[in-house]
Design a protein around this motif. Sequence first.
Motif, short mmCIF file in Angstrom:
data_model
loop_
_atom_site.label_atom_id
_atom_site.label_comp_id
_atom_site.label_asym_id
_atom_site.label_seq_id
_atom_site.Cartn_x
_atom_site.Cartn_y
_atom_site.Cartn_z
N MET A 1 1.18 10.63 14.43
CA MET A 1 0.55 11.26 13.27
C MET A 1 -0.72 10.50 12.92
O MET A 1 -0.72 9.28 12.83
N THR A 2 -1.81 11.21 12.73
CA THR A 2 -3.08 10.58 12.41
C THR A 2 -3.20 10.34 10.92
O THR A 2 -2.81 11.18 10.12
N ALA A 3 -3.74 9.18 10.56
CA ALA A 3 -3.94 8.90 9.14
C ALA A 3 -4.85 9.96 8.53
O ALA A 3 -5.83 10.36 9.14
N GLN A 4 -4.52 10.40 7.32
CA GLN A 4 -5.25 11.49 6.69
C GLN A 4 -5.72 11.13 5.30
O GLN A 4 -5.14 10.30 4.63
N ILE A 265 6.45 1.80 -1.86
CA ILE A 265 5.21 2.02 -1.10
C ILE A 265 4.04 2.20 -2.04
O ILE A 265 2.94 1.67 -1.81
N ALA A 266 4.25 2.96 -3.12
CA ALA A 266 3.18 3.15 -4.10
C ALA A 266 2.70 1.82 -4.65
O ALA A 266 1.48 1.57 -4.78
N ASP A 267 3.64 0.93 -4.97
CA ASP A 267 3.28 -0.39 -5.50
C ASP A 267 2.43 -1.16 -4.49
O ASP A 267 1.44 -1.83 -4.86
N ASP A 314 1.28 4.41 9.24
CA ASP A 314 2.49 3.68 8.90
C ASP A 314 3.07 4.15 7.57
O ASP A 314 4.28 4.34 7.44
N VAL A 315 2.20 4.34 6.58
CA VAL A 315 2.66 4.81 5.28
C VAL A 315 3.30 6.18 5.40
O VAL A 315 4.39 6.44 4.88
N ALA A 320 8.09 9.74 5.59
CA ALA A 320 8.90 10.70 6.34
C ALA A 320 10.33 10.19 6.54
O ALA A 320 11.30 10.95 6.45
N GLU A 321 10.47 8.89 6.78
CA GLU A 321 11.81 8.31 6.95
C GLU A 321 12.61 8.39 5.65
O GLU A 321 13.80 8.71 5.67
#
Length: 338
Positions: A1-4, A265-267, A314-315, A320-321
């Motif tokens: 997946m490409t970073a967007q 992740i937001a933090d 990565d994010v 997704a996980e």
Amino acid sequence: MTAQTPTDRTGDAPVDHVGFGGGTMISAGYGAVAEDDARGALDAAFAAGVRFYDTAHFYGSGRSESLVGEMLHERRDRITLCTKGGVRYTDPSDMRTLVCDSSYDGLRAFMEESLTRLRTDHVDIYLLHQFDPALTPEQQMENLARLREDGLVKEVGFCNFGAEASRRALATGIPGVVEYSYSLLDQRYVTELSDAGRRGGRRITYGSYVHGLLSQDFEPDHDFGPDDWRGRSRTIGQSGTSGNIFFAGDAFAANVRIAKRLKVIADELGLSPAAFVLALTVREPHSDIALMGVRSAQELTDGLAGLSVPLSDDVLARVAEILADADRPTENRLGLPS
């Protein structure tokens, strides 16, 4: 997946895929809110570049429309204004008194009341708030078409129709817009949103924050106030089009755990949960306009803060996980026996 970034999807500015949701800024349903705070939220939204505003006759028995009209009527030619009709409470203090009326005369009366509150002679989009079981989908679409012919609305459509009603309504070729609940956790209406998209219709989605579940740092034992429907859902259970399904029974605690994992992740990104969730939601494939429900200028500014932040591969993989472990309902049960 490409970073967007959000602009990769259409080339538009990220805020072009965000709308102001007028259902949470009234003193009903989600607990008390100061009207000056609601006015500040509307003003801040316009200043930030938000140009799509969604409200309804139903919200606060018209109070939401009145606030939108008060704050935005001098900017009318610079915004897209969407409102909804066809349902009302005969007694606003009793949720059991909800009635539907999608007859032409009924909708015309709803519309005229809405136009007065919105301080305009037309709206850009007018939607049936929910299906009226007294009429066929085709009859309801024909009544909307008459409003369009009257010059009171540019585009018409519907919200919250069951699967078969949605299919038949879209088959008439009359509706150009649909609105359904859709979020990182809510996949119940993907088929209806996809069908509308294939026909070239515009797809508005609400519940981006899952009624606060993904934007507020709740604990599993959170005690909602007495005037907050989410608290009632903790005991009454699932029903209707609302987010009850995400708050009822054991679902609330499970969804709080999902929200807390996303917050980690937001933090790390220096974003609030609201900003992170909205940035993810505008990337979702089934929403053209994702509504954000806010009740103050601070909430508005905070929610938009993540739109310009690139999200790495990565994010996105970590998100997704996390969502793979979520119990995301996928069945449209609108119109089915309870």
